[in-house]
Design a protein around this motif. Structure first.
Motif, PDB file in Angstrom:
ATOM      1  N   ALA A 212     -24.568 -48.681  77.679  1.00 21.76           N
ATOM      2  CA  ALA A 212     -25.524 -47.770  78.318  1.00 21.76           C
ATOM      3  C   ALA A 212     -24.822 -46.578  78.975  1.00 21.76           C
ATOM      4  O   ALA A 212     -25.366 -45.468  78.988  1.00 21.76           O
ATOM      5  CB  ALA A 212     -26.354 -48.528  79.352  1.00 21.76           C
ATOM      6  N   PHE A 213     -23.624 -46.790  79.513  1.00 17.64           N
ATOM      7  CA  PHE A 213     -22.908 -45.681  80.153  1.00 17.64           C
ATOM      8  C   PHE A 213     -22.688 -44.545  79.152  1.00 17.64           C
ATOM      9  O   PHE A 213     -22.941 -43.379  79.447  1.00 17.64           O
ATOM     10  CB  PHE A 213     -21.557 -46.160  80.680  1.00 17.64           C
ATOM     11  CG  PHE A 213     -21.611 -46.956  81.954  1.00 17.64           C
ATOM     12  CD1 PHE A 213     -22.794 -47.505  82.415  1.00 17.64           C
ATOM     13  CD2 PHE A 213     -20.459 -47.167  82.697  1.00 17.64           C
ATOM     14  CE1 PHE A 213     -22.840 -48.251  83.589  1.00 17.64           C
ATOM     15  CE2 PHE A 213     -20.488 -47.905  83.879  1.00 17.64           C
ATOM     16  CZ  PHE A 213     -21.678 -48.447  84.319  1.00 17.64           C
ATOM     17  N   LYS A 220     -21.925 -40.817  73.440  1.00 20.13           N
ATOM     18  CA  LYS A 220     -22.163 -41.329  72.091  1.00 20.13           C
ATOM     19  C   LYS A 220     -23.630 -41.135  71.736  1.00 20.13           C
ATOM     20  O   LYS A 220     -24.505 -41.244  72.609  1.00 20.13           O
ATOM     21  CB  LYS A 220     -21.803 -42.815  72.009  1.00 20.13           C
ATOM     22  CG  LYS A 220     -20.315 -43.105  72.132  1.00 20.13           C
ATOM     23  CD  LYS A 220     -20.031 -44.603  71.995  1.00 20.13           C
ATOM     24  CE  LYS A 220     -18.531 -44.878  72.112  1.00 20.13           C
ATOM     25  NZ  LYS A 220     -18.233 -46.334  72.002  1.00 20.13           N
ATOM     26  N   PRO A 221     -23.922 -40.868  70.457  1.00 21.00           N
ATOM     27  CA  PRO A 221     -25.323 -40.677  70.059  1.00 21.00           C
ATOM     28  C   PRO A 221     -26.058 -42.007  69.990  1.00 21.00           C
ATOM     29  O   PRO A 221     -25.480 -43.035  69.628  1.00 21.00           O
ATOM     30  CB  PRO A 221     -25.208 -40.040  68.668  1.00 21.00           C
ATOM     31  CG  PRO A 221     -23.908 -40.562  68.129  1.00 21.00           C
ATOM     32  CD  PRO A 221     -22.988 -40.671  69.319  1.00 21.00           C
ATOM     33  N   GLN A 222     -27.329 -41.991  70.349  1.00 15.83           N
ATOM     34  CA  GLN A 222     -28.167 -43.169  70.207  1.00 15.83           C
ATOM     35  C   GLN A 222     -28.839 -43.153  68.837  1.00 15.83           C
ATOM     36  O   GLN A 222     -29.109 -42.096  68.274  1.00 15.83           O
ATOM     37  CB  GLN A 222     -29.237 -43.206  71.295  1.00 15.83           C
ATOM     38  CG  GLN A 222     -28.692 -43.371  72.692  1.00 15.83           C
ATOM     39  CD  GLN A 222     -29.794 -43.620  73.699  1.00 15.83           C
ATOM     40  OE1 GLN A 222     -30.484 -44.623  73.621  1.00 15.83           O
ATOM     41  NE2 GLN A 222     -29.951 -42.705  74.645  1.00 15.83           N
ATOM     42  N   ARG A 237     -24.914 -47.686  64.541  1.00 18.15           N
ATOM     43  CA  ARG A 237     -23.662 -47.726  65.289  1.00 18.15           C
ATOM     44  C   ARG A 237     -22.481 -48.033  64.368  1.00 18.15           C
ATOM     45  O   ARG A 237     -21.388 -47.500  64.546  1.00 18.15           O
ATOM     46  CB  ARG A 237     -23.750 -48.756  66.418  1.00 18.15           C
ATOM     47  CG  ARG A 237     -24.748 -48.384  67.501  1.00 18.15           C
ATOM     48  CD  ARG A 237     -24.672 -49.320  68.679  1.00 18.15           C
ATOM     49  NE  ARG A 237     -23.374 -49.222  69.343  1.00 18.15           N
ATOM     50  CZ  ARG A 237     -22.972 -50.041  70.308  1.00 18.15           C
ATOM     51  NH1 ARG A 237     -23.774 -51.035  70.704  1.00 18.15           N
ATOM     52  NH2 ARG A 237     -21.787 -49.899  70.869  1.00 18.15           N
ATOM     53  N   PHE A 238     -22.715 -48.898  63.384  1.00 16.75           N
ATOM     54  CA  PHE A 238     -21.655 -49.198  62.421  1.00 16.75           C
ATOM     55  C   PHE A 238     -21.273 -47.940  61.645  1.00 16.75           C
ATOM     56  O   PHE A 238     -20.091 -47.689  61.386  1.00 16.75           O
ATOM     57  CB  PHE A 238     -22.112 -50.288  61.460  1.00 16.75           C
ATOM     58  CG  PHE A 238     -21.144 -50.556  60.344  1.00 16.75           C
ATOM     59  CD1 PHE A 238     -19.936 -51.181  60.589  1.00 16.75           C
ATOM     60  CD2 PHE A 238     -21.437 -50.168  59.040  1.00 16.75           C
ATOM     61  CE1 PHE A 238     -19.034 -51.417  59.563  1.00 16.75           C
ATOM     62  CE2 PHE A 238     -20.539 -50.398  58.011  1.00 16.75           C
ATOM     63  CZ  PHE A 238     -19.339 -51.028  58.266  1.00 16.75           C
ATOM     64  N   GLY A 239     -22.288 -47.137  61.275  1.00 22.35           N
ATOM     65  CA  GLY A 239     -22.005 -45.891  60.570  1.00 22.35           C
ATOM     66  C   GLY A 239     -21.211 -44.911  61.410  1.00 22.35           C
ATOM     67  O   GLY A 239     -20.417 -44.124  60.877  1.00 22.35           O
TER      68      GLY A 239
END
Length: 301
Positions: A212-213, A220-222, A237-239
């Motif tokens: 979350a930070f 980092k992009p969501q 996230r894996f990508g």
């Protein structure tokens, strides 16, 4: 009216099936209890111990399935929340008789919702984890969004294990800051262990909140909402970080699915202990419902 949430078992870990809204109010309620404990306003047994809150996704539960120490931490935790749509789906599969929410409690949402609820109250927040750069960006973003919330301290600990002296110093810094809620972003399982240890030392709410930070800070992009809602955040996230996350998702997801199948295949037992036919196990555990009194964020329950 009090808010109730069923507690169900997933891979041996009790998960409180909160909605996004009720989860945030539960954390704020716990913070109020911790403040009362520090001020000597309650004599309830165990009130001097903190409340550790864990955002439990499929990877967390897969780790706990093979790590007895982590499983023991989660089984004794004050609150485990379903941070992962696959965990929500698994719970609904394993416990069809329980009225469970269809959506998860997403870590970044919990962080921002609690900050919103505690604006213009006496609740103090402390940010522990990540890098100094991410912490600075997170602090700035939280001040921009929630100018009425109180952040009384931040700390980016070294990535190496802390020695006993350093741990004591960390606890004393949090104690001196009069923190009510400590947000711990150190990565699973390190953050879960540290949240539990912190609550053994101080009457605080320690929330192991994962990535979350990085997300709230914009580091980092969501994943897009449709991917998060459909259980595909792991693929996004894996990508973004394949070299770091491939092992986590390849082995962690497989172990989680195996654990759900194992739990679902257990025979159902009646109150007398007899096996009730060959039905798939409904999960077998809706132990109790957590009651969260309705009250203002800064007031007493």
């Amino acid at each position: 009216m009090p808010v109730a949430a069923p507690v169900v078992e997933c891979l041996g870990v009790p998960i409180t099936a909160h909605t996004r809204d009720s989860a945030a109010r539960h954390v704020v309620h716990l913070a109020g209890l911790m403040r009362e404990a520090r001020q000597g306003l309650t004599d309830e047994p165990g009130s001097r111990r903190g409340s550790d809150v864990h955002l439990s996704n499929a990877y967390t539960l897969a780790l706990a399935d093979r790590d007895p120490e982590l499983r023991a931490i989660l089984r004794s935790a004050s609150l485990n929340l379903p941070d992962g749509q696959p965990v929500v789906w698994a719970n609904r599969l394993l416990h069809p008789a329980a009225a469970l929410p269809s959506t998860r409690v997403y870590g970044p949402d919990l962080l921002t919702d609690v900050f919103d609820l505690t604006q213009h109250t006496e609740v103090n927040h402390y940010l522990l984890g990540s890098t100094p750069q991410v912490l600075d960006a997170l602090h700035r973003e939280l001040r921009r969004r929630y100018p009425g919330a109180r952040v009384v301290g931040t700390c980016s600990p070294p990535f190496r294990p802390l020695d006993v002296h350093e741990r004591r110093q960390q606890v004393e810094r949090i104690r001196s800051a009069a923190a009510d809620i400590v947000w711990v972003g150190l990565g699973t399982p390190k953050q879960d262990r540290w949240a539990a240890e912190l609550c053994d030392a101080l009457p605080v709410v320690a929330v192991a909140v994962g990535a979350a930070f990085d997300f709230v800070a914009g580091n980092k992009p969501q994943a897009p909402h449709w991917m998060r809602h459909n259980g595909l955040e792991w693929l996004f996230r894996f990508g973004c970080e394949p070299r770091r996350l491939w092992r986590r998702y390849l082995f962690g997801n497989a172990r989680f699915v195996h654990g759900v199948v194992r739990q679902a295949s257990r025979p159902v037992r009646t109150d007398s202990g007899a096996v009730a036919g060959d039905r798939l196990n409904s999960g077998g555990l809706v132990r109790h419902r957590r009651e969260i009194p309705a009250r203002g964020p800064g007031g007493r329950p």
